[in-house]
Design a protein around this motif. Structure first.
Motif, PDB file in Angstrom:
ATOM      1  N   GLY A 156       0.798  -1.220   0.000  1.00  0.00           N
ATOM      2  CA  GLY A 156       0.000   0.000   0.000  1.00  0.00           C
ATOM      3  C   GLY A 156       0.826   1.262   0.000  1.00  0.00           C
ATOM      4  N   THR A 157       2.137   1.124  -0.081  1.00  0.00           N
ATOM      5  CA  THR A 157       3.017   2.283  -0.062  1.00  0.00           C
ATOM      6  C   THR A 157       3.076   2.929  -1.447  1.00  0.00           C
ATOM      7  N   ILE A 158       2.864   4.229  -1.495  1.00  0.00           N
ATOM      8  CA  ILE A 158       2.989   4.976  -2.740  1.00  0.00           C
ATOM      9  C   ILE A 158       3.997   6.090  -2.528  1.00  0.00           C
ATOM     10  N   GLU A 159       5.012   6.143  -3.377  1.00  0.00           N
ATOM     11  CA  GLU A 159       6.034   7.173  -3.260  1.00  0.00           C
ATOM     12  C   GLU A 159       6.122   7.972  -4.541  1.00  0.00           C
ATOM     13  N   ASN A 160       6.300   9.258  -4.369  1.00  0.00           N
ATOM     14  CA  ASN A 160       6.497  10.145  -5.513  1.00  0.00           C
ATOM     15  C   ASN A 160       7.920  10.682  -5.489  1.00  0.00           C
ATOM     16  N   LYS A 161       8.693  10.401  -6.496  1.00  0.00           N
ATOM     17  CA  LYS A 161      10.063  10.874  -6.608  1.00  0.00           C
ATOM     18  C   LYS A 161      10.166  11.830  -7.791  1.00  0.00           C
ATOM     19  N   VAL A 162      10.552  13.070  -7.522  1.00  0.00           N
ATOM     20  CA  VAL A 162      10.677  14.076  -8.581  1.00  0.00           C
ATOM     21  C   VAL A 162      12.158  14.327  -8.845  1.00  0.00           C
ATOM     22  N   PHE A 163      12.562  14.304 -10.113  1.00  0.00           N
ATOM     23  CA  PHE A 163      13.955  14.580 -10.458  1.00  0.00           C
ATOM     24  C   PHE A 163      14.009  15.428 -11.722  1.00  0.00           C
ATOM     25  N   ARG A 164      15.109  16.138 -11.884  1.00  0.00           N
ATOM     26  CA  ARG A 164      15.273  17.057 -13.008  1.00  0.00           C
ATOM     27  C   ARG A 164      16.193  16.464 -14.055  1.00  0.00           C
ATOM     28  N   MET A 165      15.799  16.563 -15.300  1.00  0.00           N
ATOM     29  CA  MET A 165      16.615  16.096 -16.405  1.00  0.00           C
ATOM     30  C   MET A 165      17.452  17.250 -16.942  1.00  0.00           C
ATOM     31  N   ALA A 166      18.670  16.940 -17.398  1.00  0.00           N
ATOM     32  CA  ALA A 166      19.546  17.985 -17.951  1.00  0.00           C
ATOM     33  C   ALA A 166      18.984  18.524 -19.259  1.00  0.00           C
ATOM     34  N   ARG A 167      18.217  17.698 -19.948  1.00  0.00           N
ATOM     35  CA  ARG A 167      17.588  18.139 -21.200  1.00  0.00           C
ATOM     36  C   ARG A 167      16.165  17.587 -21.239  1.00  0.00           C
ATOM     37  N   SER A 168      15.364  18.140 -22.084  1.00  0.00           N
ATOM     38  CA  SER A 168      13.972  17.713 -22.178  1.00  0.00           C
ATOM     39  C   SER A 168      13.889  16.285 -22.715  1.00  0.00           C
ATOM     40  N   ILE A 169      12.833  15.603 -22.350  1.00  0.00           N
ATOM     41  CA  ILE A 169      12.644  14.219 -22.769  1.00  0.00           C
ATOM     42  C   ILE A 169      11.305  14.105 -23.501  1.00  0.00           C
ATOM     43  N   GLN A 170      11.266  13.303 -24.519  1.00  0.00           N
ATOM     44  CA  GLN A 170      10.046  13.119 -25.290  1.00  0.00           C
ATOM     45  C   GLN A 170       9.019  12.305 -24.495  1.00  0.00           C
TER      46      GLN A 170
END
Length: 342
Positions: A156-170
């Motif tokens: 039942g565990t839900i985790e949200n991990k936000v990270f930044r990319m060096a360039r945009s991704i399609q």
């Protein structure tokens, strides 16, 4: 084998020294205990305890202080956990009564609370999740090259991990990576997921989404955090209160170790016993020879076991610390169970 009177004197000396930080003399013991003996008799008993290695005499006074052997004997045979005061009970209840939505918030608040209650350095390891299985994985594109990974387990565990990319991704690449993860990782335990992330998944990423390698590394890091015990350390500055004899260089090294947390984490991550107290050389770490490490495990039903720990001086108030850890463990376990069952 110590006599009954020697046991009373040793117990009193350690408790008095712990509370005052000053060497204890025979008159103080006679006044503070109900022992029926003269000051001269108590002095003789102190001399015997010193010969046996349980206490030691300081160069500055006629008083004695406990030795590491004395502390070990006290913890193993004499110490009784102290009842937690009502104000501390209320503080524990209030903090754990607050609603939290992320596991890391529980761990952070727990470490901070434990440090505040004991005035020592506190470490809290979250329950290990090796038995959990990955049941869902999603990737969402946010603005400014940010990506969110949503990780769900069968507990039942839900985790949200936000990270930044060096360039945009399609967007199409996000879909491809998510499909690879869901097809090859969902249904496996988090331990198995960690192994596949090292061996199998990189090959699939290079084959099907070669321009998403950088994103994969970020996602791998996020999933790795989910397979390891969450840990938080609080109260590192409290070390300054009981390390006056430590030189500046050693103190810097100690703080570096705590900031990295790797060494200290390794010392307590494998502990499975209910209560463990290591004093001085027993800790087996060059920087911690003047410290004590008190650890206690907690069991969150089928969600895994975790560890709570206190790092303090060898002269710490063990009876009070044990009492706090006992109550703290019960509240933390209850809070985590509620979190998982929400």
């Amino acid at each position: 084998m110590l006599t009954k009177r020697q046991l009373i004197i040793l117990d009193a000396l350690i408790r008095l020294y712990t509370s005052t930080g000053q060497p204890i003399g025979s008159k103080t013991i006679m006044i503070e205990t109900a022992i029926e003996a003269s000051s001269a008799t108590i002095r003789n008993e102190l001399s015997q305890l010193e010969k046996l290695g349980f206490i030691q005499k300081t160069h500055s006074s006629s008083g004695r202080m406990p030795s590491l052997k004395g502390y070990r004997f006290y913890i193993d045979h004499l110490m009784q956990p102290q009842e937690v005061t009502q104000d501390k009970l209320k503080t524990i209840s209030d903090v754990f009564g607050n609603h939290v939505e992320q596991m890391d918030d529980i761990m952070y608040q727990s470490a901070q609370l434990l440090s505040d209650l004991t005035h020592y350095t506190a470490i809290v390891l979250g329950p290990k999740a090796e038995s959990s299985r990955l049941t869902g994985f999603r990737l969402l594109a946010l603005n400014d090259n940010y990506v969110m990974a949503i990780i769900q387990t069968d507990k039942g565990t839900i985790e949200n991990k936000v990270f930044r990319m060096a360039r945009s991704i399609q967007e199409s690449d996000l879909v491809k990576v998510a499909n690879i993860f869901n097809h090859h990782l969902v249904g496996h335990t988090l331990t198995e997921v960690a192994q596949k992330l090292k061996l199998e998944i990189p090959l699939l990423i290079r084959k099907h989404v070669s321009n998403a390698t950088e994103m994969f590394l970020s996602i791998e890091s996020a999933l790795k955090e989910s397979t390891e015990s969450r840990h938080h350390i609080s109260g590192k500055l409290n070390i300054l209160d009981f390390s006056e004899n430590m030189n500046t260089q050693k103190l810097k090294s100690l703080y570096t170790m705590l900031d990295d947390s790797g060494d200290l984490y390794a010392l307590i991550d494998h502990i499975n016993d209910d209560f463990v107290v290591k004093i001085g050389d027993e800790i087996d770490h060059e920087l911690l020879k003047e410290f004590s490490l008190v650890t206690r495990t907690y069991d969150v039903s089928n969600y895994g076991k975790g560890v709570i720990a206190i790092l303090g001086p060898t002269s710490m108030a063990y009876d009070e610390t044990f009492g706090v850890l006992d109550v703290f463990r019960k509240h933390l376990t209850h809070t985590l169970l509620e979190f998982y069952l929400e």
